[in-house]
Write an enzyme that holds these catalytic residues in place. Structure first.
Site, PDB file in Angstrom:
ATOM      1  N   GLU A 750      87.221  44.762  81.646  1.00  0.00           N
ATOM      2  CA  GLU A 750      88.522  44.284  82.135  1.00  0.00           C
ATOM      3  C   GLU A 750      88.881  43.087  81.273  1.00  0.00           C
ATOM      4  O   GLU A 750      88.146  42.108  81.216  1.00  0.00           O
ATOM      5  CB  GLU A 750      88.429  43.904  83.608  1.00  0.00           C
ATOM      6  CG  GLU A 750      89.787  43.747  84.279  1.00  0.00           C
ATOM      7  CD  GLU A 750      90.332  42.334  84.181  1.00  0.00           C
ATOM      8  OE1 GLU A 750      91.165  42.111  83.278  1.00  0.00           O
ATOM      9  OE2 GLU A 750      89.937  41.482  84.963  1.00  0.00           O
ATOM     10  N   CYS A 784      93.293  36.692  85.787  1.00  0.00           N
ATOM     11  CA  CYS A 784      93.739  37.784  84.923  1.00  0.00           C
ATOM     12  C   CYS A 784      94.960  38.476  85.528  1.00  0.00           C
ATOM     13  O   CYS A 784      95.739  39.102  84.825  1.00  0.00           O
ATOM     14  CB  CYS A 784      92.621  38.777  84.674  1.00  0.00           C
ATOM     15  SG  CYS A 784      91.749  39.282  86.152  1.00  0.00           S
TER      16      CYS A 784
END
Length: 990
Positions: A750, A784
């Site tokens: 990720e 994020c």
């Protein structure tokens, strides 16, 4: 204290009075007959909502959206979008009205005019005026009808300090103008005097949350300080001009702090003798009796009565939904009958203590008001000490009947623009049209005995439940003082443990290292949180060999036993929740509420993946006659976890326990700056019983030890969360087949995002601004999932930017441990320098709208907003990972979608809109892994909102989702022919 009488004492009198009130207030014809006879569209709309639940929902959504629509064409198009869905069965009159082609057509214009006029007429039934001049006319009319009033300013959704100041100023002006107008009013003895005492003619109702934009129970001390000074200003002005002030009650989360603030202020010498002040108790709350008893005891000490307005409550749906979403106990009663029963109980308690507290009995239920009158008449309570209250536009005939009986009736009169008033209007319409509403039931010609019978709930103790498959861990409710104190104490305890050394845990024991590094508090870099032992390449080799040796036994360990380790870890984290919060506050500078949510997520990962692995362990059978087919899963082998610092507990926990429960021997290498928290998690797994060599804590330099482990031929998979640069390097290194390697490595990565929120012209700007501010600047933009771009459609661009800047400028920037802080530090000096370089670049590319100052000490970067940002600019394309927000303008929704999709990332995104077609378009065309509609875009919850993206945001399935564990497993299939010489066993036959 008056000798308390039993409830039965008042019942016969209640029934008698209720019948009299009902007879006096009863319509001559049923409400529905009138609707059929009249041609008034506002009445027709209200009538239709009562008979059609699907229409009720869609029509109220349309009404909520209506004030934001700027042309008849927009109104017409939205009318069709909301009312032509499959869920709505339209009455023939409405069907013919909206059966036009195109919003610009003449029939479309007629439909828009008809419906918007009807809604405006409906609004004016419940809103006393759009300005003070109109309000004065309304209250003068009420006074002619012998009714008193209290005025409430609509639109208290205060999200900026500019708005909080304006709210106070508007109330000061309102009191001034009303009292000036009141000098011309003649005396109305029924409402202006009682028991020889003059009663203030002017009364206003206010809400505490509107006095401070950052009002928050977590920051009880700071909120009280800011709010109290403004309340004192209000009360002083009220005394000066001769007005009374009543304090309303709002959502449950604010109840305790509201009572605490008001009790403290009203005990001050300056205000202690004032009896022209009131507070509110909501009977639909399960703890309202405790609150009222507390007020009685407080009033005894105070010595001067205040008024308690007893209401049933206006946020039932919101409270039940929020408690379900948060997995908190439900604060409100489930049944309307339980609320009615409690209301009567509180009415009796309040009136039997009338010498300490005056009573304002508010509501439109004839039975409830009759009970109050029965008690008052039985006890011969002086008229000054109680009054009846109704909402403007509701229960008018009941109010007149009460006036005719000689009682003081006060009408609660909201005023203001329709846009901020729409939320109020919706609440009133929902109340009016609910099946359980007394007004609706009375208008439906229910039998009198049924209408005035004593409320009898079926199960008042029952709480609201959802049918969610997975029950999430409940976040701490910091509205509770005990939890705030617990968090404060935990911070002090953890502070006493700072400076310890945390070593790698390899093959069942802690190993000394030659190299060590300090982890410091980013709010105060001189404070060392702990010293981390960084392992060598040789120690990494030892760890890999230990994992390799432990793997055969761990893979054979029954899944139930492996899952048991995870569940035990979840229990231990639950017990140490506030401690883990404190470690995160200090080591990574994350404010406490966000830390608490992260602990919940970590606990959920343990429990959810334990459940999921037990599900997967059942495998699949695809048998046919003479043949058994078995599809199963097996672990991959040696697993390396490389975790980030921004979610220093939840992400490493999620990745690690997913790897462990699937049978892989697992090594956790955390980010250096958050290694103390990772070490604390390692302690949890060790205490939970993880076997030797199965889990190992391997802190080290990413460039050396990390790279060595990624490339090692015995490592089967790497799970990484972090930057795109490092993630791509891992992906490349893992793809190279090393000497002796007999498998292709699996990489789960990720790698961040450049996340956008679209705000269209129909959006609720209160909601949109608040959601963008939190999504962009929560944890200083170091998520994020954080919003780094907001794309706003041209019609609302300027208004949105102004409120965005003011709302952001109202945030508190400071040390993470302060409960008032919304924006803490960034993680370290390198991050601070990198973000500041992006800010300088932004100043060259766009117009700076806001740059907030910061504390001198610590790694702080204040929130920064750029406006008129080009979609191709550096700050609109590159991940900054800090509190920097780019605002972009779009001319239409298609352009907004194109701008949103115009980066290399596809992680999270959001849209604020009340246009159904825009929402549907975003669902199908907005390229993100997680799309959020009309809410913030951070804070994904395990099972409910599996998290992960695509494009350059990452590779792999969604964390916290039903297929995440499959990445840590290899599927196997066994097909067995069970025939022997043409014979095969048949189920159920020997």
């Amino acid at each position: 204290m008056v000798a308390q009488l039993s409830n039965n004492t008042y019942e016969s009198k209640t029934q008698e009075i209720a019948k009299q009130l009902l007879a006096a207030s009863k319509e001559k014809r049923s409400f529905f007959t009138q609707l059929q006879d009249q041609m008034r569209w506002d009445d027709k709309l209200l009538g239709w909502t009562m008979s059609n639940p699907g229409l009720r929902v869609q029509l109220f959504r349309f009404i909520d959206c209506l004030p934001a629509l700027r042309s008849k064409a927009e109104i017409a198009n939205h009318l069709q979008e909301y009312l032509t869905t499959e869920q709505v069965e339209l009455p023939s009159a409405l069907k013919s009205l909206i059966g036009f082609s195109g919003g610009d057509s003449i029939p479309g214009q007629v439909a828009a005019t008809t419906v918007s006029t009807a809604v405006e007429t409906l609004a004016h039934k419940y809103i006393a005026g759009e300005n003070i001049k109109e309000v004065i006319k309304t209250v003068e009319r009420l006074r002619k009808e012998k009714m008193a009033f209290t005025i409430d300013l609509l639109g208290e959704a205060v999200i900026t300090e500019e708005e909080a100041k304006s709210y106070l100023d508007r109330y000061l002006e309102l009191m001034t103008q009303l009292t000036e107008a009141s000098k011309k009013w003649g005396n109305v003895s029924q409402i202006d005097e009682a028991d020889g005492e003059q009663i203030k003619r002017v009364q206003v109702s206010v809400k505490l949350t509107a006095f401070y934009s950052q009002f928050d129970p977590l920051d009880a001390t700071g909120s009280e300080k800011r709010v109290s000074e403004r309340v004192r200003t209000l009360l002083r002005h009220a005394k000066e001009v001769g007005a009374a002030v009543h304090f309303d009650m709002e959502q449950y989360v604010y109840k305790d702090i509201t009572f605490a603030i008001l009790k403290n202020i009203l005990m001050e010498e300056e205000f202690r003798n004032r009896s022209d002040i009131g507070v509110t108790v909501q009977a639909y709350l399960r703890d309202s009796e405790k609150d009222l008893l507390g007020l009685i005891e407080w009033a005894k000490k105070r010595g001067t009565p205040v008024t308690v307005r007893l209401v049933k409550g206006a946020y039932w749906d919101q409270e039940t939904i929020k408690s379900a979403q948060k997995d908190w106990p439900q604060p409100v009663f489930n049944e309307k009958a339980a609320t009615d029963e409690n209301f009567e109980k509180l009415t009796q308690l309040l009136l039997e203590n009338h010498q300490y507290l005056y009573a304002g009995i508010a509501g439109h239920n004839v039975r409830s008001q009759a009970k109050a009158i029965a008690i008052a008449e039985t006890l011969k309570i002086p008229r000054r000490r109680f009054e009846m209250q109704v909402l403007y536009g509701m229960g008018d005939k009941l109010a007149k009947a009460l006036v005719d009986r000689g009682y003081r009736v006060r009408v609660y009169c909201p005023y203001g623009d329709l846009l901020p008033g729409m939320a109020y209007l919706i609440r009133r319409l929902l109340e009016n049209t609910a099946n359980s509403s007394f007004l609706r039931q009375s208008l439906e010609d229910r039998p009198i005995e049924e209408l005035i019978s004593a409320p009898s709930p079926e199960n008042a103790a029952e709480t609201y439940h959802t049918s969610r498959h997975f029950p999430n861990s409940a976040d701490s409710d910091y509205a509770k003082e005990s939890l705030r104190k617990e968090a404060e104490v935990s911070l002090k305890i953890v502070r006493q443990q700072l400076g310890k050394t945390y070593l790698p845990f390899i093959n069942g024991s802690y190993q000394e290292t030659a190299q060590k590094v300090n982890s410091v508090n980013p709010s105060n870099p001189s404070e060392v949180i702990g010293t981390i032992g960084l392992m060598s390449v040789e120690q990494a080799q030892t760890a890999i060999q230990a994992a390799k040796d432990a793997f055969p036994q761990w893979r054979r360990t029954p899944v139930r036993q492996r899952a048991g380790v995870l569940r035990k870890a979840a229990e231990l984290m639950t017990e140490r929740r506030q401690e883990f919060c404190a470690w995160m506050v200090l080591e990574v500078g994350k404010p406490v509420r966000e830390c608490d949510a992260e602990v919940s997520e970590a606990i959920d990962f343990c429990r959810y993946y334990a459940d999921e692995m037990e599900r997967l362990d059942q495998g699949h059978n695809y048998d046919v006659a003479g043949e058994n087919n078995r599809y199963t899963y097996q672990p991959r082998g040696i697993s390396l976890i490389i975790s980030p610092w921004n979610f220093p507990l939840a992400i490493p926990v999620g990745m690690t326990v997913a790897s462990l429960v699937t049978g892989n021997c697992t090594m956790l290498k955390p980010a250096e700056v958050s290694s103390v928290i990772a070490a604390k998690f390692a302690e949890i797994l060790i205490e939970a019983g993880i076997p030797k060599g199965v889990f190992q804590f391997v802190p080290g330099k990413g460039s050396s030890v990390g790279s060595y482990m990624v490339k090692h031929p015995d490592v089967h998979m790497i799970t990484f969360t972090g930057s795109q640069e490092v993630g791509c390097q891992i992906y490349a290194d893992a793809a190279i087949l090393q000497p002796g390697q007999k498998h292709l490595k699996r990489v789960i990565a990720e790698m961040g995002g450049k996340n956008a929120i679209i705000v269209d012209e129909s959006a609720d700007l209160d909601q949109a601004v608040a959601g963008v501010v939190y999504s962009a600047f929560g944890y200083s933009g170091q998520k994020c999932s954080a919003c780094s771009r907001v794309i706003v459609l041209e019609p609302v661009y300027n208004a949105f930017v102004h409120r965005l800047v003011e709302a952001t400028n109202s945030l508190n920037v400071g040390a993470a441990e302060s409960p008032s802080t919304q924006v803490g530090p960034v993680i370290d000096a390198n991050a601070q320098k990198r973000i500041q370089e992006y800010i300088e670049k932004g100043k060259q590319e766009a117009e700076l709208a806001l740059e907030m100052p910061t504390p001198a000490n610590g790694y702080f970067v204040g929130p920064v907003i750029f406006k008129d940002v080009s979609g191709t600019s550096t700050i609109a394309q590159e991940e900054i990972f800090g509190p920097v927000l780019s605002v972009m303008k779009a001319h239409n929704f298609d352009e907004a979608i194109a701008l949103a999709n115009g980066t290399n990332f596809a992680l999270t995104g959001g849209i604020y809109s009340r246009t159904p077609s825009h929402i549907e378009k975003a669902k199908s065309e907005f390229e993100v892994g997680n799309l959020y509609v009309n809410r913030g875009i951070t804070g994904a919850i395990v099972s409910r909102q599996p998290f992960g993206g695509f494009k350059l945001s990452g590779v792999g399935s969604k964390a916290g989702g039903p297929d995440y564990l499959l990445q840590f497993l290899e599927p196997r299939h066994v097909s067995e022919n069970i025939q022997r010489q043409g014979f095969a066993p048949i189920d159920g036959v020997d």
